[in-house]
Write a protein that holds these residues in place. Structure first.
Motif, PDB file in Angstrom:
ATOM      1  N   UNK A   1     -48.834  66.016 -43.827  1.00 56.06           N
ATOM      2  CA  UNK A   1     -49.381  65.574 -42.540  1.00 56.06           C
ATOM      3  C   UNK A   1     -50.645  64.728 -42.725  1.00 56.06           C
ATOM      4  N   UNK A   2     -50.687  63.588 -42.070  1.00 56.13           N
ATOM      5  CA  UNK A   2     -51.824  62.667 -42.018  1.00 56.13           C
ATOM      6  C   UNK A   2     -52.026  61.875 -43.315  1.00 56.13           C
ATOM      7  N   UNK A   3     -51.151  62.022 -44.324  1.00 53.74           N
ATOM      8  CA  UNK A   3     -51.298  61.310 -45.586  1.00 53.74           C
ATOM      9  C   UNK A   3     -50.875  59.843 -45.431  1.00 53.74           C
ATOM     10  N   UNK A   4     -51.750  58.925 -45.869  1.00 53.54           N
ATOM     11  CA  UNK A   4     -51.470  57.500 -45.915  1.00 53.54           C
ATOM     12  C   UNK A   4     -51.836  56.993 -47.307  1.00 53.54           C
ATOM     13  N   UNK A   5     -51.146  55.948 -47.747  1.00 53.04           N
ATOM     14  CA  UNK A   5     -51.432  55.425 -49.076  1.00 53.04           C
ATOM     15  C   UNK A   5     -50.980  53.977 -49.171  1.00 53.04           C
ATOM     16  N   UNK A   6     -51.211  53.399 -50.348  1.00 50.81           N
ATOM     17  CA  UNK A   6     -50.741  52.049 -50.622  1.00 50.81           C
ATOM     18  C   UNK A   6     -49.233  52.083 -50.869  1.00 50.81           C
ATOM     19  N   UNK A   7     -48.614  50.918 -50.942  1.00 47.44           N
ATOM     20  CA  UNK A   7     -47.167  50.837 -51.070  1.00 47.44           C
ATOM     21  C   UNK A   7     -46.748  50.827 -52.543  1.00 47.44           C
ATOM     22  N   UNK A   8     -45.539  51.305 -52.803  1.00 47.16           N
ATOM     23  CA  UNK A   8     -45.060  51.403 -54.183  1.00 47.16           C
ATOM     24  C   UNK A   8     -43.547  51.400 -54.203  1.00 47.16           C
ATOM     25  N   UNK A   9     -42.990  51.076 -55.375  1.00 43.51           N
ATOM     26  CA  UNK A   9     -41.544  51.122 -55.534  1.00 43.51           C
ATOM     27  C   UNK A   9     -41.143  50.801 -56.955  1.00 43.51           C
ATOM     28  N   UNK A  10     -39.941  51.147 -57.327  1.00 39.01           N
ATOM     29  CA  UNK A  10     -39.461  50.930 -58.690  1.00 39.01           C
ATOM     30  C   UNK A  10     -39.080  49.466 -58.917  1.00 39.01           C
ATOM     31  N   UNK A  11     -39.291  49.021 -60.145  1.00 41.79           N
ATOM     32  CA  UNK A  11     -38.897  47.685 -60.559  1.00 41.79           C
ATOM     33  C   UNK A  11     -37.381  47.678 -60.776  1.00 41.79           C
ATOM     34  N   UNK A  12     -36.723  46.645 -60.269  1.00 47.04           N
ATOM     35  CA  UNK A  12     -35.278  46.542 -60.405  1.00 47.04           C
ATOM     36  C   UNK A  12     -34.907  45.707 -61.627  1.00 47.04           C
ATOM     37  N   UNK A  13     -33.689  45.860 -62.148  1.00 47.18           N
ATOM     38  CA  UNK A  13     -33.263  45.080 -63.321  1.00 47.18           C
ATOM     39  C   UNK A  13     -33.395  43.572 -63.074  1.00 47.18           C
ATOM     40  N   UNK A  14     -33.869  42.859 -64.100  1.00 46.20           N
ATOM     41  CA  UNK A  14     -33.994  41.417 -64.020  1.00 46.20           C
ATOM     42  C   UNK A  14     -35.124  40.937 -63.138  1.00 46.20           C
TER      43      UNK A  14
ATOM     44  N   UNK B   1     -49.709  50.159 -41.225  1.00 51.60           N
ATOM     45  CA  UNK B   1     -50.679  49.432 -40.400  1.00 51.60           C
ATOM     46  C   UNK B   1     -51.815  48.927 -41.265  1.00 51.60           C
ATOM     47  N   UNK B   2     -52.534  47.948 -40.728  1.00 50.45           N
ATOM     48  CA  UNK B   2     -53.727  47.416 -41.364  1.00 50.45           C
ATOM     49  C   UNK B   2     -54.939  48.255 -40.947  1.00 50.45           C
ATOM     50  N   UNK B   3     -55.871  48.462 -41.897  1.00 52.98           N
ATOM     51  CA  UNK B   3     -57.123  49.166 -41.625  1.00 52.98           C
ATOM     52  C   UNK B   3     -58.285  48.317 -42.122  1.00 52.98           C
ATOM     53  N   UNK B   4     -59.288  48.122 -41.281  1.00 53.19           N
ATOM     54  CA  UNK B   4     -60.555  47.604 -41.785  1.00 53.19           C
ATOM     55  C   UNK B   4     -61.259  48.736 -42.513  1.00 53.19           C
ATOM     56  N   UNK B   5     -62.299  48.407 -43.271  1.00 50.83           N
ATOM     57  CA  UNK B   5     -63.013  49.477 -43.972  1.00 50.83           C
ATOM     58  C   UNK B   5     -63.632  50.444 -42.965  1.00 50.83           C
ATOM     59  N   UNK B   6     -64.185  49.934 -41.888  1.00 50.28           N
ATOM     60  CA  UNK B   6     -64.805  50.807 -40.892  1.00 50.28           C
ATOM     61  C   UNK B   6     -63.763  51.724 -40.256  1.00 50.28           C
ATOM     62  N   UNK B   7     -62.579  51.189 -39.945  1.00 48.99           N
ATOM     63  CA  UNK B   7     -61.521  52.010 -39.353  1.00 48.99           C
ATOM     64  C   UNK B   7     -61.046  53.082 -40.322  1.00 48.99           C
ATOM     65  N   UNK B   8     -60.888  52.691 -41.577  1.00 47.29           N
ATOM     66  CA  UNK B   8     -60.421  53.653 -42.567  1.00 47.29           C
ATOM     67  C   UNK B   8     -61.438  54.759 -42.781  1.00 47.29           C
ATOM     68  N   UNK B   9     -62.695  54.389 -42.967  1.00 49.18           N
ATOM     69  CA  UNK B   9     -63.731  55.394 -43.207  1.00 49.18           C
ATOM     70  C   UNK B   9     -63.875  56.334 -42.023  1.00 49.18           C
ATOM     71  N   UNK B  10     -63.769  55.790 -40.818  1.00 51.10           N
ATOM     72  CA  UNK B  10     -63.901  56.631 -39.628  1.00 51.10           C
ATOM     73  C   UNK B  10     -62.737  57.601 -39.500  1.00 51.10           C
ATOM     74  N   UNK B  11     -61.536  57.127 -39.790  1.00 49.78           N
ATOM     75  CA  UNK B  11     -60.368  57.987 -39.688  1.00 49.78           C
ATOM     76  C   UNK B  11     -60.412  59.105 -40.722  1.00 49.78           C
ATOM     77  N   UNK B  12     -60.872  58.781 -41.940  1.00 49.27           N
ATOM     78  CA  UNK B  12     -61.004  59.808 -42.979  1.00 49.27           C
ATOM     79  C   UNK B  12     -62.077  60.821 -42.596  1.00 49.27           C
ATOM     80  N   UNK B  13     -63.213  60.335 -42.124  1.00 48.16           N
ATOM     81  CA  UNK B  13     -64.315  61.226 -41.760  1.00 48.16           C
ATOM     82  C   UNK B  13     -63.925  62.163 -40.618  1.00 48.16           C
ATOM     83  N   UNK B  14     -63.101  61.683 -39.701  1.00 50.00           N
ATOM     84  CA  UNK B  14     -62.694  62.493 -38.554  1.00 50.00           C
ATOM     85  C   UNK B  14     -61.535  63.431 -38.889  1.00 50.00           C
ATOM     86  N   UNK B  15     -60.983  63.330 -40.098  1.00 48.99           N
ATOM     87  CA  UNK B  15     -59.858  64.161 -40.471  1.00 48.99           C
ATOM     88  C   UNK B  15     -58.534  63.697 -39.897  1.00 48.99           C
ATOM     89  N   UNK B  16     -58.515  62.467 -39.370  1.00 46.39           N
ATOM     90  CA  UNK B  16     -57.289  61.923 -38.786  1.00 46.39           C
ATOM     91  C   UNK B  16     -56.377  61.313 -39.845  1.00 46.39           C
TER      92      UNK B  16
END
Length: 292
Positions: A184-197, A256-271
């Motif tokens: 719950x509430x976990x967000x992260x950068x994007x990732x995925x496996x490399x495909x052949x070729x 979604x896109x986050x500015x640094x202020x939006x990200x820091x505020x969301x983390x600080x608020x536990x959102x």
């Protein structure tokens, strides 16, 4: 074992892998009694005696009188040899256990890195008992670093699954996603496996477009992290993306896109909860935060 560097888990410095010793079974057998032996069970947990915060790692002589055929040579720390064994192969179980994610958050970085090596190799052995070419049983050689088919002679080598992980920004905001089934509430950068070729840069552009519908304009290599869950190598990038509204498919629950202020505020608020600090994902986010 040399001192760890700064950063995330499992990245080293690790052992001297002493590849030439893999061809010298007599020397390895002589080193076995005093060797340190990392034991990992079928669930990928480290096994030991003592408390999880101060594990007692067994020496070879306490597990077997002579070098077992299933022991995998990991390398040297100074002149002391390190091996890995599957817990299921021991005569007596070891009572202590800990998941390597939890261990990486509290153990010294060099020890966590060597356990990651051990886990990946033992998982490969457990999943490769028969030849993919003809179906015959495989036998270990080179101290566990080669499996040879008894039928057709085909050689099987340890594999690593390459995956890209990328912090995409548009110059002022970072793109984060929320995977289906994540905590719950976990967000992260994007990732995925490399495909052949596919090149790493192509994989970055494809994964970001597939997961979030954002075109990538430029990629810059950042760092890599072995990720032994079970046998991946996370190859980290920073990338510049077009500032379009993200469009998710079934791979992500939201993006979604986050500015640094939006990200820091969301983390600080536990959102919002970011990836744990042991991960390269968190490292990429913190590098972006330091830059904007």
């Amino acid at each position: 074992m040399s001192a760890p560097g700064p950063g995330f888990a499992f990245r080293g410095p690790g052992l001297d892998r002493a590849e030439l010793l893999r061809e010298n079974p007599g020397e390895l057998a002589a080193r076995w009694p005093q060797a340190r032996v990392l034991v990992v069970d079928g669930e990928g947990q480290a096994r030991f005696t003592g408390a999880p915060e101060a594990p007692a790692i067994p020496v070879g002589a306490s597990l077997a009188a002579s070098l077992p055929a299933d022991a995998v040579f990991l390398g040297l720390d100074d002149r002391q040899a390190w091996f890995a064994r599957a817990h299921e192969h021991l005569a007596e179980p070891l009572p202590g256990r800990i998941d390597l994610r939890a261990a990486a958050a509290s153990w010294p970085a060099p020890l966590a890195a060597v356990y990651a090596q051990a886990r990946a190799l033992l998982h490969w052995h457990a999943r490769n008992r028969f030849c993919g070419g003809c179906g015959h049983a495989l036998a270990g050689e080179r101290a566990g670093w080669l499996l040879r088919c008894a039928g057709c002679g085909l050689e099987h080598h340890p594999r690593t699954d390459a995956a890209v992980i990328v912090a995409v920004d548009d110059g002022r905001r970072i793109l984060l996603g929320r995977g289906v089934g994540w905590p719950e509430k976990r967000w992260s950068v994007l990732a995925g496996f490399v495909e052949p070729g596919e090149s790493l840069e192509q994989a970055v552009a494809r994964e970001v477009m597939e997961e979030a519908g954002v075109p990538v304009l430029e990629t810059r290599y950042a760092a890599s992290q072995p990720w032994p869950f079970p046998t991946s190598l996370m190859i980290g990038f920073h990338a510049t993306g077009l500032p379009v509204e993200p469009r998710v498919t079934d791979e992500l629950e939201a993006a979604r896109w986050f500015s640094r202020a939006e990200l820091d505020a969301a983390v600080a608020a536990g959102e919002l909860k970011l990836s744990p600090r042991i991960s390269i994902a968190r490292q990429l986010i913190e590098e972006w935060r330091a830059r904007v």
